[in-house]
Design an enzyme around this catalytic site. Structure first.
Site, PDB file in Angstrom:
ATOM      1  N   ASP A   1      48.916  43.729  44.048  1.00 17.67           N
ATOM      2  CA  ASP A   1      47.750  44.630  44.011  1.00 17.67           C
ATOM      3  C   ASP A   1      47.775  45.765  45.040  1.00 17.67           C
ATOM      4  O   ASP A   1      46.736  46.077  45.660  1.00 17.67           O
ATOM      5  CB  ASP A   1      46.450  43.828  44.188  1.00 17.67           C
ATOM      6  CG  ASP A   1      46.231  42.790  43.090  1.00 17.67           C
ATOM      7  OD1 ASP A   1      47.098  42.658  42.228  1.00 17.67           O
ATOM      8  OD2 ASP A   1      45.184  42.118  43.117  1.00 17.67           O
TER       9      ASP A   1
ATOM     10  N   LYS B   1      46.472  41.654  35.799  1.00 15.87           N
ATOM     11  CA  LYS B   1      45.713  40.394  35.880  1.00 15.87           C
ATOM     12  C   LYS B   1      44.221  40.696  35.986  1.00 15.87           C
ATOM     13  O   LYS B   1      43.813  41.621  36.693  1.00 15.87           O
ATOM     14  CB  LYS B   1      46.204  39.570  37.076  1.00 15.87           C
ATOM     15  CG  LYS B   1      45.993  40.231  38.440  1.00 15.87           C
ATOM     16  CD  LYS B   1      46.646  39.411  39.533  1.00 15.87           C
ATOM     17  CE  LYS B   1      46.461  39.969  40.901  1.00 15.87           C
ATOM     18  NZ  LYS B   1      45.090  40.009  41.436  1.00 15.87           N
TER      19      LYS B   1
ATOM     20  N   CYS C   1      43.329  38.032  46.919  1.00 17.12           N
ATOM     21  CA  CYS C   1      44.342  37.897  45.862  1.00 17.12           C
ATOM     22  C   CYS C   1      45.636  37.263  46.356  1.00 17.12           C
ATOM     23  O   CYS C   1      46.311  36.563  45.600  1.00 17.12           O
ATOM     24  CB  CYS C   1      44.592  39.250  45.217  1.00 17.12           C
ATOM     25  SG  CYS C   1      43.118  39.841  44.350  1.00 17.12           S
TER      26      CYS C   1
END
Ligand code: TIU
Length: 219
Positions: free
Chosen positions: A24, A125, A158
């Site tokens: 990310d 995701k 995350c």
């Protein structure tokens, strides 16, 4: 085999079965003016990871080793976004880099310095963990993966969720302290301590220069 000086113990990995996971590293989390900063966060706590991570990625690619990137985000119609997540605001709203965390928008994509190369998988995701509702497990199987070197943001969200998921699936995870970031220095420190505590309860922690040194020593 490369061996990295790590906590709580040295981390040995086989280059044939280890993947570098980059979680990310998206503009909306990392850049001034993005979603993260609009929530009042200090994005410099995250952007400091870009330089060491780009150096690590170059060393990893120089040996033709696999990198997998992830991005957190949703379909433009938000059909894959749980109402509970939507209710907390932000997702799908107009931000300065386009609709926030919507696939195809500028802010949803990865920062320029860390753009994936053609052929490197990019996992989109909907959640915090990279395994939930994605084909990451199948891709790792195809690579014959046993161990993961984990980088990205944010450490306690995350990165933690993904490392916990990976650990439960049987992957040994090495998390790189200089290549993961939290908006909150306290969460960064404690988040890393949590991973390596109790004999490495769900992983190992090191710094990227130790991985690069280990790669170069085994040549
Ligand atoms: N990638 C990731 O960690 N997503 C987040 O939502 N992080 C926050 O800290 N909000």
């Amino acid at each position: 085999m490369p061996t990295v000086d790590a906590k709580p113990a040295p981390f040995t990995f086989d280059t044939d079965s280890t993947v570098l996971l980059v979680i990310d590293m998206q503009r909306d989390f990392l850049l001034p003016g993005g979603f993260g900063e609009s929530l009042g966060n200090d994005v410099s706590q995250l952007s400091r990871t870009i330089e060491p991570l780009s150096v690590l990625m170059a060393a990893w690619r120089a040996q033709n080793l696999p990198i997998i990137h992830t991005r957190e985000g949703h379909e433009p119609d938000l059909s894959d976004c749980p109402p509970s997540k939507l209710a907390r605001g932000g997702i799908g709203e107009q931000g300065s880099f386009g609709r926030i965390l919507i696939r195809g928008e500028y802010g949803h994509d990865i920062v320029d310095e860390l753009q994936p190369l053609p052929g490197e998988p990019v996992i989109d995701k909907p959640g915090k963990g990279a395994f939930y509702a994605t084909d990451l497990a199948d891709i790792l199987d195809k690579f014959g993966t046993k161990k993961l070197i984990v980088t990205g943001v944010t450490t306690e969200v995350c990165v933690h969720t993904t490392v916990r998921e990976a650990n439960d699936r049987g992957y040994d995870c090495l998390v790189l302290a200089d290549c993961v970031g939290s908006y909150f220095p306290e969460f960064q420190r404690v988040g890393l301590e949590m991973i390596a505590a109790q004999g490495g309860i769900f992983g190992w922690v090191a710094d990227s220069p130790a991985v690069i040194a280990a790669l170069q020593e085994q040549k």
